[in-house]
Design a protein around this motif. Sequence first.
Motif, PDB file in Angstrom:
ATOM      1  N   CYS A  27      39.234  50.067  16.565  1.00 28.43           N
ATOM      2  CA  CYS A  27      40.228  49.180  17.170  1.00 28.43           C
ATOM      3  C   CYS A  27      40.141  49.227  18.692  1.00 28.43           C
ATOM      4  CB  CYS A  27      41.636  49.565  16.709  1.00 28.43           C
ATOM      5  SG  CYS A  27      42.009  49.107  14.995  1.00 28.43           S
ATOM      6  N   ASN A  28      39.940  50.414  19.234  1.00 24.64           N
ATOM      7  CA  ASN A  28      39.829  50.542  20.689  1.00 24.64           C
ATOM      8  C   ASN A  28      38.594  49.832  21.233  1.00 24.64           C
ATOM      9  OD1 ASN A  28      42.181  52.025  21.045  1.00 24.64           O
ATOM     10  ND2 ASN A  28      41.161  53.998  20.809  1.00 24.64           N
ATOM     11  N   SER A  29      37.588  49.627  20.381  1.00 18.69           N
ATOM     12  CA  SER A  29      36.386  48.896  20.819  1.00 18.69           C
ATOM     13  C   SER A  29      36.489  47.411  20.497  1.00 18.69           C
ATOM     14  CB  SER A  29      35.142  49.498  20.155  1.00 18.69           C
ATOM     15  OG  SER A  29      35.146  49.276  18.759  1.00 18.69           O
ATOM     16  N   GLY A  30      37.641  46.982  19.971  1.00 18.94           N
ATOM     17  CA  GLY A  30      37.861  45.571  19.679  1.00 18.94           C
ATOM     18  C   GLY A  30      37.443  45.136  18.288  1.00 18.94           C
ATOM     19  N   ASN A  31      37.093  46.100  17.432  1.00 22.64           N
ATOM     20  CA  ASN A  31      36.598  45.779  16.091  1.00 22.64           C
ATOM     21  C   ASN A  31      37.632  46.117  15.016  1.00 22.64           C
ATOM     22  OD1 ASN A  31      33.792  44.828  16.650  1.00 22.64           O
ATOM     23  ND2 ASN A  31      33.647  46.851  17.581  1.00 22.64           N
ATOM     24  N   HIS A  32      38.785  45.461  15.122  1.00 23.59           N
ATOM     25  CA  HIS A  32      39.874  45.726  14.187  1.00 23.59           C
ATOM     26  C   HIS A  32      39.494  45.402  12.745  1.00 23.59           C
ATOM     27  CE1 HIS A  32      41.569  44.905  18.169  1.00 23.59           C
ATOM     28  NE2 HIS A  32      42.552  45.728  17.849  1.00 23.59           N
ATOM     29  N   GLN A  33      38.528  44.498  12.555  1.00 21.51           N
ATOM     30  CA  GLN A  33      38.146  44.066  11.206  1.00 21.51           C
ATOM     31  C   GLN A  33      37.457  45.173  10.411  1.00 21.51           C
ATOM     32  OE1 GLN A  33      36.506  43.242  13.923  1.00 21.51           O
ATOM     33  NE2 GLN A  33      34.364  43.698  13.457  1.00 21.51           N
ATOM     34  N   VAL A  34      37.027  46.235  11.076  1.00 16.73           N
ATOM     35  CA  VAL A  34      36.460  47.398  10.386  1.00 16.73           C
ATOM     36  C   VAL A  34      37.233  48.658  10.758  1.00 16.73           C
ATOM     37  CG1 VAL A  34      34.143  46.459   9.987  1.00 16.73           C
ATOM     38  CG2 VAL A  34      34.651  47.588  12.167  1.00 16.73           C
ATOM     39  N   CYS A  35      38.528  48.517  10.976  1.00 14.08           N
ATOM     40  CA  CYS A  35      39.394  49.645  11.324  1.00 14.08           C
ATOM     41  C   CYS A  35      39.227  50.788  10.323  1.00 14.08           C
ATOM     42  CB  CYS A  35      40.849  49.167  11.339  1.00 14.08           C
ATOM     43  SG  CYS A  35      42.081  50.484  11.483  1.00 14.08           S
ATOM     44  N   GLU A  36      39.224  52.013  10.859  1.00 19.38           N
ATOM     45  CA  GLU A  36      39.062  53.189  10.011  1.00 19.38           C
ATOM     46  C   GLU A  36      40.293  53.447   9.141  1.00 19.38           C
ATOM     47  OE1 GLU A  36      38.235  56.175  12.917  1.00 19.38           O
ATOM     48  OE2 GLU A  36      36.500  55.069  13.710  1.00 19.38           O
ATOM     49  N   GLN A  37      41.444  52.892   9.529  1.00 18.54           N
ATOM     50  CA  GLN A  37      42.685  53.080   8.768  1.00 18.54           C
ATOM     51  C   GLN A  37      43.311  51.718   8.470  1.00 18.54           C
ATOM     52  OE1 GLN A  37      45.079  56.476  10.565  1.00 18.54           O
ATOM     53  NE2 GLN A  37      43.549  56.178  12.171  1.00 18.54           N
ATOM     54  N   GLN A  38      42.493  50.780   8.074  1.00 21.92           N
ATOM     55  CA  GLN A  38      42.925  49.392   7.962  1.00 21.92           C
ATOM     56  C   GLN A  38      44.025  49.193   6.923  1.00 21.92           C
ATOM     57  OE1 GLN A  38      39.455  47.317   5.394  1.00 21.92           O
ATOM     58  NE2 GLN A  38      38.757  48.388   7.234  1.00 21.92           N
ATOM     59  N   PHE A  39      44.853  48.196   7.221  1.00 14.29           N
ATOM     60  CA  PHE A  39      45.925  47.775   6.337  1.00 14.29           C
ATOM     61  C   PHE A  39      45.548  46.422   5.773  1.00 14.29           C
ATOM     62  CE2 PHE A  39      49.647  45.051   5.799  1.00 14.29           C
ATOM     63  CZ  PHE A  39      50.419  45.808   4.922  1.00 14.29           C
ATOM     64  N   GLN A  40      45.573  46.289   4.441  1.00 10.55           N
ATOM     65  CA  GLN A  40      45.203  45.026   3.811  1.00 10.55           C
ATOM     66  C   GLN A  40      46.270  44.621   2.804  1.00 10.55           C
ATOM     67  OE1 GLN A  40      40.928  46.342   2.724  1.00 10.55           O
ATOM     68  NE2 GLN A  40      40.759  44.155   3.055  1.00 10.55           N
ATOM     69  N   PRO A  41      47.102  43.623   3.159  1.00 10.28           N
ATOM     70  CA  PRO A  41      48.066  43.140   2.168  1.00 10.28           C
ATOM     71  C   PRO A  41      47.335  42.642   0.933  1.00 10.28           C
ATOM     72  CG  PRO A  41      47.831  41.572   3.980  1.00 10.28           C
ATOM     73  CD  PRO A  41      47.108  42.817   4.387  1.00 10.28           C
ATOM     74  N   GLY A  42      47.850  42.992  -0.233  1.00 12.92           N
ATOM     75  CA  GLY A  42      47.196  42.599  -1.475  1.00 12.92           C
ATOM     76  C   GLY A  42      46.153  43.580  -1.957  1.00 12.92           C
ATOM     77  N   PHE A  43      45.881  44.634  -1.156  1.00 14.60           N
ATOM     78  CA  PHE A  43      44.897  45.643  -1.543  1.00 14.60           C
ATOM     79  C   PHE A  43      45.430  47.049  -1.251  1.00 14.60           C
ATOM     80  CE2 PHE A  43      42.630  41.727  -0.714  1.00 14.60           C
ATOM     81  CZ  PHE A  43      41.943  41.572  -1.912  1.00 14.60           C
ATOM     82  N   THR A  44      45.558  47.423   0.022  1.00 19.25           N
ATOM     83  CA  THR A  44      46.120  48.741   0.328  1.00 19.25           C
ATOM     84  C   THR A  44      47.633  48.748   0.167  1.00 19.25           C
ATOM     85  OG1 THR A  44      46.396  48.271   2.698  1.00 19.25           O
ATOM     86  CG2 THR A  44      44.270  49.157   2.006  1.00 19.25           C
ATOM     87  N   ALA A  45      48.246  47.592   0.084  1.00 22.71           N
ATOM     88  CA  ALA A  45      49.695  47.472  -0.089  1.00 22.71           C
ATOM     89  C   ALA A  45      49.983  46.211  -0.901  1.00 22.71           C
ATOM     90  CB  ALA A  45      50.393  47.407   1.274  1.00 22.71           C
ATOM     91  N   TRP A  46      51.220  46.064  -1.343  1.00 27.91           N
ATOM     92  CA  TRP A  46      51.592  44.853  -2.070  1.00 27.91           C
ATOM     93  C   TRP A  46      51.391  43.643  -1.176  1.00 27.91           C
ATOM     94  CZ3 TRP A  46      56.471  45.489  -5.646  1.00 27.91           C
ATOM     95  CH2 TRP A  46      56.149  46.397  -6.673  1.00 27.91           C
ATOM     96  N   GLY A  47      50.993  42.528  -1.831  1.00 29.13           N
ATOM     97  CA  GLY A  47      50.592  41.352  -1.082  1.00 29.13           C
ATOM     98  C   GLY A  47      51.563  40.202  -1.135  1.00 29.13           C
ATOM     99  N   SER A  48      51.026  38.989  -0.918  1.00 25.47           N
ATOM    100  CA  SER A  48      51.833  37.808  -0.609  1.00 25.47           C
ATOM    101  C   SER A  48      52.061  36.870  -1.780  1.00 25.47           C
ATOM    102  CB  SER A  48      51.166  37.040   0.536  1.00 25.47           C
ATOM    103  OG  SER A  48      49.819  36.727   0.212  1.00 25.47           O
ATOM    104  N   PHE A  49      51.674  37.249  -3.007  1.00 24.94           N
ATOM    105  CA  PHE A  49      52.082  36.452  -4.160  1.00 24.94           C
ATOM    106  C   PHE A  49      53.524  36.821  -4.489  1.00 24.94           C
ATOM    107  CE2 PHE A  49      47.606  35.764  -6.205  1.00 24.94           C
ATOM    108  CZ  PHE A  49      47.213  35.091  -5.063  1.00 24.94           C
TER     109      PHE A  49
END
Length: 345
Positions: free
Chosen positions: A96-118
Amino acid sequence: MKAVLFEHFREAPSIRNVPDPKPSTDGVVIKVEATGLCRSDWHGWMGHDADIVLPHVPGHELAGTVQAVGRQVTQWRVGDRVTVPFVGGCGHCHECNSGNHQVCEQQFQPGFTAWGSFAEYVAIDYADTNLVRLPEELDFVTAASLGCRFVTSFRAIVDQAKVLPGEWVAVHGCGGVGLSAIMIATAMGANVVAIDLTEEKLAFARELGAVATVNGAEQDVVAAVKEITKGGAHVSVDALGHPSTCFNSIANLRRRGRHVQVGLMLGDHATPQVPMDKVIAHELQIVGSHGMQAFRYKAMMDMLETGKLKPQKLVGKRISLAEAPVALMQMDRFDGTGISVVDRF
Protein backbone atom coordinates in the motif's frame (compact mmCIF):
# COMPACT_ATOMS: atom_id res chain seq x y z
CA MET A 1 -31.53 -6.99 6.72
CA LYS A 2 -32.26 -9.26 3.76
CA ALA A 3 -29.26 -11.03 2.25
CA VAL A 4 -28.31 -13.92 -0.03
CA LEU A 5 -26.64 -16.47 2.22
CA PHE A 6 -25.21 -19.96 1.75
CA GLU A 7 -24.18 -22.31 4.56
CA HIS A 8 -22.43 -24.93 2.43
CA PHE A 9 -20.43 -24.68 -0.78
CA ARG A 10 -22.26 -25.78 -3.93
CA GLU A 11 -25.62 -25.86 -2.13
CA ALA A 12 -28.36 -23.45 -3.13
CA PRO A 13 -28.16 -20.03 -1.43
CA SER A 14 -31.34 -18.51 -0.03
CA ILE A 15 -32.71 -15.13 0.99
CA ARG A 16 -32.37 -14.80 4.75
CA ASN A 17 -32.85 -12.18 7.43
CA VAL A 18 -29.47 -11.56 9.06
CA PRO A 19 -28.18 -8.92 11.52
CA ASP A 20 -27.41 -5.48 10.09
CA PRO A 21 -23.65 -4.84 9.89
CA LYS A 22 -21.89 -2.27 12.07
CA PRO A 23 -18.89 -0.22 10.93
CA SER A 24 -15.41 -1.01 12.19
CA THR A 25 -13.49 1.91 13.72
CA ASP A 26 -11.88 2.65 10.32
CA GLY A 27 -14.81 1.50 8.19
CA VAL A 28 -18.29 2.40 7.01
CA VAL A 29 -21.59 0.67 6.36
CA ILE A 30 -23.02 1.23 2.88
CA LYS A 31 -26.68 0.98 1.91
CA VAL A 32 -26.41 -1.09 -1.27
CA GLU A 33 -28.25 0.52 -4.18
CA ALA A 34 -26.88 -1.85 -6.84
CA THR A 35 -24.53 -4.84 -6.98
CA GLY A 36 -23.22 -6.78 -9.96
CA LEU A 37 -23.11 -10.55 -10.42
CA CYS A 38 -19.64 -11.77 -11.29
CA ARG A 39 -18.13 -15.18 -12.03
CA SER A 40 -15.81 -14.57 -9.07
CA ASP A 41 -18.91 -14.86 -6.87
CA TRP A 42 -19.61 -18.22 -8.51
CA HIS A 43 -16.04 -19.36 -7.78
CA GLY A 44 -16.58 -18.39 -4.14
CA TRP A 45 -19.84 -20.33 -3.95
CA MET A 46 -18.09 -23.35 -5.49
CA GLY A 47 -15.50 -23.32 -2.70
CA HIS A 48 -12.55 -22.14 -4.79
CA ASP A 49 -11.58 -19.29 -2.42
CA ALA A 50 -9.84 -20.20 0.82
CA ASP A 51 -10.72 -16.82 2.41
CA ILE A 52 -14.44 -17.58 2.61
CA VAL A 53 -15.74 -18.67 6.02
CA LEU A 54 -19.21 -20.22 6.14
CA PRO A 55 -21.98 -19.15 6.45
CA HIS A 56 -21.37 -16.49 3.84
CA VAL A 57 -22.95 -13.59 1.96
CA PRO A 58 -21.36 -13.11 -1.50
CA GLY A 59 -21.15 -9.99 -3.69
CA HIS A 60 -18.31 -7.57 -4.37
CA GLU A 61 -19.35 -5.19 -7.19
CA LEU A 62 -21.33 -2.52 -5.39
CA ALA A 63 -22.45 1.07 -5.29
CA GLY A 64 -24.56 2.86 -2.72
CA THR A 65 -24.73 5.51 -0.02
CA VAL A 66 -22.84 5.69 3.26
CA GLN A 67 -25.20 4.72 6.08
CA ALA A 68 -22.86 4.70 9.13
CA VAL A 69 -19.27 5.81 9.78
CA GLY A 70 -16.60 4.47 12.14
CA ARG A 71 -15.05 6.90 14.63
CA GLN A 72 -11.62 6.95 12.94
CA VAL A 73 -12.97 7.73 9.45
CA THR A 74 -12.19 11.31 8.42
CA GLN A 75 -13.04 11.62 4.71
CA TRP A 76 -16.60 10.28 4.51
CA ARG A 77 -19.97 11.08 5.99
CA VAL A 78 -23.48 9.66 5.99
CA GLY A 79 -25.21 10.18 2.63
CA ASP A 80 -22.08 10.16 0.44
CA ARG A 81 -22.56 8.28 -2.86
CA VAL A 82 -19.71 5.77 -3.20
CA THR A 83 -18.30 2.67 -4.79
CA VAL A 84 -15.29 0.59 -3.79
CA PRO A 85 -12.65 -1.61 -5.47
CA PHE A 86 -13.22 -5.30 -4.95
CA VAL A 87 -9.72 -5.46 -3.39
CA GLY A 88 -9.34 -3.01 -0.53
CA GLY A 89 -5.89 -2.05 0.74
CA CYS A 90 -5.09 -1.69 4.45
CA GLY A 91 -3.25 1.56 3.73
CA HIS A 92 -0.12 0.85 5.78
CA CYS A 93 1.65 -2.31 4.52
CA HIS A 94 4.63 -2.22 2.13
CA GLU A 95 2.49 -2.72 -0.98
CA CYS A 96 0.00 0.00 0.00
CA ASN A 97 2.83 2.39 0.81
CA SER A 98 4.21 1.77 -2.70
CA GLY A 99 0.80 2.52 -4.24
CA ASN A 100 -0.11 -1.11 -4.97
CA HIS A 101 -3.24 -1.48 -2.87
CA GLN A 102 -4.59 -4.12 -5.30
CA VAL A 103 -2.05 -6.62 -3.92
CA CYS A 104 -2.21 -5.49 -0.29
CA GLU A 105 -0.68 -7.98 2.14
CA GLN A 106 -3.73 -7.64 4.43
CA GLN A 107 -6.37 -6.95 1.81
CA PHE A 108 -10.06 -6.64 2.56
CA GLN A 109 -12.43 -8.12 -0.02
CA PRO A 110 -16.19 -7.79 0.43
CA GLY A 111 -17.80 -11.05 -0.60
CA PHE A 112 -14.64 -13.04 0.16
CA THR A 113 -12.73 -12.06 3.32
CA ALA A 114 -15.98 -10.62 4.73
CA TRP A 115 -19.70 -10.69 3.99
CA GLY A 116 -20.50 -9.00 0.71
CA SER A 117 -23.05 -6.88 -1.12
CA PHE A 118 -25.80 -9.36 -2.02
CA ALA A 119 -27.63 -7.68 0.83
CA GLU A 120 -29.34 -4.46 1.81
CA TYR A 121 -26.22 -3.25 3.65
CA VAL A 122 -22.51 -4.08 3.56
CA ALA A 123 -19.61 -3.13 5.86
CA ILE A 124 -16.39 -1.88 4.25
CA ASP A 125 -13.09 -1.61 6.16
CA TYR A 126 -10.26 0.90 5.57
CA ALA A 127 -12.76 3.44 4.23
CA ASP A 128 -10.40 6.40 3.91
CA THR A 129 -8.07 4.31 1.73
CA ASN A 130 -10.62 2.57 -0.44
CA LEU A 131 -13.88 4.42 -0.98
CA VAL A 132 -14.43 6.17 -4.31
CA ARG A 133 -16.79 9.12 -4.58
CA LEU A 134 -19.38 8.86 -7.34
CA PRO A 135 -20.22 11.81 -9.58
CA GLU A 136 -23.88 12.81 -9.23
CA GLU A 137 -24.49 12.08 -12.90
CA LEU A 138 -23.29 8.46 -12.60
CA ASP A 139 -26.19 6.16 -11.73
CA PHE A 140 -25.75 3.35 -9.19
CA VAL A 141 -26.29 0.50 -11.67
CA THR A 142 -23.51 1.73 -13.97
CA ALA A 143 -21.27 2.39 -10.96
CA ALA A 144 -21.82 -1.16 -9.67
CA SER A 145 -20.90 -2.57 -13.09
CA LEU A 146 -17.46 -0.94 -12.75
CA GLY A 147 -16.60 -2.71 -9.51
CA CYS A 148 -14.63 -5.74 -10.63
CA ARG A 149 -14.66 -6.55 -14.33
CA PHE A 150 -14.40 -3.02 -15.72
CA VAL A 151 -11.74 -1.69 -13.34
CA THR A 152 -9.71 -4.90 -13.61
CA SER A 153 -9.81 -4.57 -17.39
CA PHE A 154 -8.87 -0.89 -17.17
CA ARG A 155 -5.78 -1.70 -15.13
CA ALA A 156 -4.99 -4.67 -17.40
CA ILE A 157 -5.13 -2.60 -20.60
CA VAL A 158 -3.81 0.76 -19.38
CA ASP A 159 -1.43 0.03 -16.51
CA GLN A 160 -0.29 -3.56 -16.99
CA ALA A 161 -0.22 -4.03 -20.78
CA LYS A 162 0.42 -0.33 -21.46
CA VAL A 163 -1.49 -0.57 -24.73
CA LEU A 164 -0.45 1.96 -27.38
CA PRO A 165 -2.45 3.44 -30.27
CA GLY A 166 -2.32 1.24 -33.35
CA GLU A 167 -1.34 -1.94 -31.53
CA TRP A 168 -3.24 -5.17 -32.08
CA VAL A 169 -4.99 -6.46 -28.97
CA ALA A 170 -6.57 -9.94 -28.86
CA VAL A 171 -9.27 -10.46 -26.23
CA HIS A 172 -10.13 -14.07 -25.46
CA GLY A 173 -13.65 -14.34 -24.05
CA CYS A 174 -16.45 -11.82 -24.52
CA GLY A 175 -18.09 -11.90 -21.11
CA GLY A 176 -18.09 -8.87 -18.80
CA VAL A 177 -14.30 -8.74 -18.47
CA GLY A 178 -13.66 -9.23 -22.17
CA LEU A 179 -16.24 -6.72 -23.34
CA SER A 180 -14.83 -4.17 -20.89
CA ALA A 181 -11.32 -4.81 -22.23
CA ILE A 182 -12.55 -4.38 -25.81
CA MET A 183 -14.16 -1.03 -25.02
CA ILE A 184 -11.11 0.24 -23.10
CA ALA A 185 -8.52 -0.93 -25.63
CA THR A 186 -10.53 0.67 -28.42
CA ALA A 187 -10.66 3.94 -26.48
CA MET A 188 -6.86 3.75 -26.17
CA GLY A 189 -6.60 3.62 -29.97
CA ALA A 190 -5.82 -0.08 -30.34
CA ASN A 191 -7.12 -2.50 -32.98
CA VAL A 192 -9.04 -5.23 -31.15
CA VAL A 193 -9.63 -8.83 -32.22
CA ALA A 194 -12.41 -10.44 -30.15
CA ILE A 195 -12.50 -14.21 -29.65
CA ASP A 196 -15.48 -16.19 -28.36
CA LEU A 197 -17.55 -19.29 -29.07
CA THR A 198 -20.88 -17.61 -29.82
CA GLU A 199 -21.87 -15.28 -32.64
CA GLU A 200 -24.16 -13.27 -30.34
CA LYS A 201 -21.26 -12.21 -28.14
CA LEU A 202 -18.99 -11.58 -31.11
CA ALA A 203 -21.62 -9.31 -32.66
CA PHE A 204 -21.80 -7.35 -29.39
CA ALA A 205 -17.99 -7.13 -29.36
CA ARG A 206 -18.09 -5.52 -32.81
CA GLU A 207 -20.63 -2.99 -31.54
CA LEU A 208 -18.18 -2.05 -28.79
CA GLY A 209 -15.30 -1.49 -31.21
CA ALA A 210 -13.70 -4.81 -32.14
CA VAL A 211 -12.36 -4.52 -35.70
CA ALA A 212 -12.25 -8.31 -36.22
CA THR A 213 -13.70 -11.40 -34.56
CA VAL A 214 -12.77 -15.06 -34.34
CA ASN A 215 -15.23 -17.84 -33.52
CA GLY A 216 -13.19 -20.35 -31.54
CA ALA A 217 -15.80 -23.05 -32.14
CA GLU A 218 -15.19 -22.88 -35.89
CA GLN A 219 -11.62 -21.62 -36.37
CA ASP A 220 -8.07 -22.29 -35.20
CA VAL A 221 -7.80 -19.31 -32.84
CA VAL A 222 -4.03 -18.88 -32.90
CA ALA A 223 -3.76 -19.15 -36.69
CA ALA A 224 -6.72 -16.80 -37.22
CA VAL A 225 -5.35 -14.10 -34.89
CA LYS A 226 -1.91 -14.28 -36.47
CA GLU A 227 -3.42 -13.93 -39.94
CA ILE A 228 -5.64 -10.98 -38.98
CA THR A 229 -2.82 -9.14 -37.20
CA LYS A 230 -0.19 -10.04 -39.80
CA GLY A 231 2.13 -11.77 -37.39
CA GLY A 232 0.43 -11.89 -33.99
CA ALA A 233 -1.06 -9.62 -31.37
CA HIS A 234 1.08 -7.07 -29.55
CA VAL A 235 -1.10 -7.60 -26.48
CA SER A 236 -3.36 -10.54 -25.68
CA VAL A 237 -5.79 -10.84 -22.78
CA ASP A 238 -7.27 -14.02 -21.34
CA ALA A 239 -10.52 -12.54 -20.10
CA LEU A 240 -12.13 -15.91 -19.35
CA GLY A 241 -9.73 -17.93 -17.25
CA HIS A 242 -9.50 -21.37 -18.86
CA PRO A 243 -6.48 -23.48 -19.83
CA SER A 244 -7.36 -23.24 -23.52
CA THR A 245 -7.86 -19.45 -23.58
CA CYS A 246 -4.71 -18.92 -21.52
CA PHE A 247 -2.65 -21.06 -23.92
CA ASN A 248 -4.12 -19.45 -27.03
CA SER A 249 -3.60 -15.96 -25.63
CA ILE A 250 0.11 -16.58 -25.16
CA ALA A 251 0.54 -18.57 -28.37
CA ASN A 252 -1.08 -15.89 -30.60
CA LEU A 253 1.41 -13.18 -29.61
CA ARG A 254 4.00 -11.75 -31.94
CA ARG A 255 7.61 -11.57 -30.80
CA ARG A 256 8.02 -9.52 -27.60
CA GLY A 257 4.26 -9.51 -27.15
CA ARG A 258 2.51 -9.09 -23.78
CA HIS A 259 -0.01 -11.53 -22.33
CA VAL A 260 -2.26 -10.33 -19.49
CA GLN A 261 -4.10 -12.88 -17.36
CA VAL A 262 -7.35 -11.36 -16.09
CA GLY A 263 -9.74 -14.33 -15.97
CA LEU A 264 -9.38 -16.26 -12.72
CA MET A 265 -7.59 -19.61 -12.89
CA LEU A 266 -8.90 -21.56 -9.91
CA GLY A 267 -9.78 -25.12 -8.98
CA ASP A 268 -8.96 -27.58 -11.78
CA HIS A 269 -7.79 -24.70 -13.98
CA ALA A 270 -5.11 -23.37 -11.61
CA THR A 271 -2.10 -24.84 -13.46
CA PRO A 272 -2.61 -24.39 -17.22
CA GLN A 273 -0.16 -25.47 -19.90
CA VAL A 274 2.07 -22.58 -21.01
CA PRO A 275 4.14 -22.54 -24.26
CA MET A 276 7.27 -21.65 -22.33
CA ASP A 277 9.50 -22.32 -25.34
CA LYS A 278 7.88 -19.38 -27.12
CA VAL A 279 8.01 -17.24 -23.97
CA ILE A 280 11.78 -17.64 -23.93
CA ALA A 281 12.56 -17.61 -27.65
CA HIS A 282 10.30 -14.65 -28.45
CA GLU A 283 10.86 -12.75 -25.18
CA LEU A 284 7.16 -12.72 -24.34
CA GLN A 285 5.84 -11.05 -21.22
CA ILE A 286 3.24 -12.64 -18.93
CA VAL A 287 1.59 -10.42 -16.33
CA GLY A 288 -1.44 -10.62 -14.10
CA SER A 289 -4.07 -8.00 -13.28
CA HIS A 290 -5.84 -8.04 -9.93
CA GLY A 291 -8.29 -5.21 -9.42
CA MET A 292 -7.37 -1.53 -9.33
CA GLN A 293 -6.45 0.95 -6.63
CA ALA A 294 -9.06 3.49 -5.52
CA PHE A 295 -6.81 6.42 -6.46
CA ARG A 296 -6.63 5.21 -10.08
CA TYR A 297 -10.40 5.51 -10.51
CA LYS A 298 -10.06 9.20 -11.37
CA ALA A 299 -8.45 8.53 -14.76
CA MET A 300 -11.21 6.08 -15.60
CA MET A 301 -13.94 8.41 -14.30
CA ASP A 302 -12.57 11.24 -16.45
CA MET A 303 -12.92 9.01 -19.52
CA LEU A 304 -16.49 8.20 -18.49
CA GLU A 305 -17.28 11.90 -18.10
CA THR A 306 -15.98 12.75 -21.58
CA GLY A 307 -17.82 9.81 -23.15
CA LYS A 308 -14.71 7.92 -24.27
CA LEU A 309 -15.84 5.01 -22.10
CA LYS A 310 -19.51 4.00 -21.84
CA PRO A 311 -19.79 1.14 -19.34
CA GLN A 312 -23.57 1.52 -19.25
CA LYS A 313 -23.58 -0.28 -22.61
CA LEU A 314 -22.31 -3.39 -20.83
CA VAL A 315 -25.23 -3.65 -18.41
CA GLY A 316 -27.46 -6.54 -19.43
CA LYS A 317 -30.12 -7.83 -17.07
CA ARG A 318 -31.36 -5.91 -14.05
CA ILE A 319 -32.68 -8.33 -11.45
CA SER A 320 -33.99 -8.36 -7.90
CA LEU A 321 -32.18 -9.71 -4.83
CA ALA A 322 -34.71 -12.56 -4.79
CA GLU A 323 -33.50 -13.62 -8.25
CA ALA A 324 -29.81 -13.49 -7.29
CA PRO A 325 -29.44 -17.03 -5.81
CA VAL A 326 -30.45 -18.74 -9.06
CA ALA A 327 -28.48 -16.27 -11.17
CA LEU A 328 -25.39 -16.91 -9.04
CA MET A 329 -25.58 -20.68 -9.46
CA GLN A 330 -25.91 -20.30 -13.24
CA MET A 331 -22.87 -18.05 -13.74
CA ASP A 332 -20.87 -20.92 -15.23
CA ARG A 333 -23.29 -21.15 -18.18
CA PHE A 334 -22.11 -17.84 -19.70
CA ASP A 335 -25.65 -17.14 -20.92
CA GLY A 336 -26.57 -13.82 -22.52
CA THR A 337 -24.45 -10.72 -23.07
CA GLY A 338 -23.36 -7.99 -20.71
CA ILE A 339 -23.36 -7.70 -16.93
CA SER A 340 -26.29 -8.63 -14.68
CA VAL A 341 -26.93 -6.18 -11.83
CA VAL A 342 -29.18 -6.44 -8.76
CA ASP A 343 -30.97 -3.12 -8.35
CA ARG A 344 -34.06 -4.09 -6.33
CA PHE A 345 -33.79 -5.18 -2.71
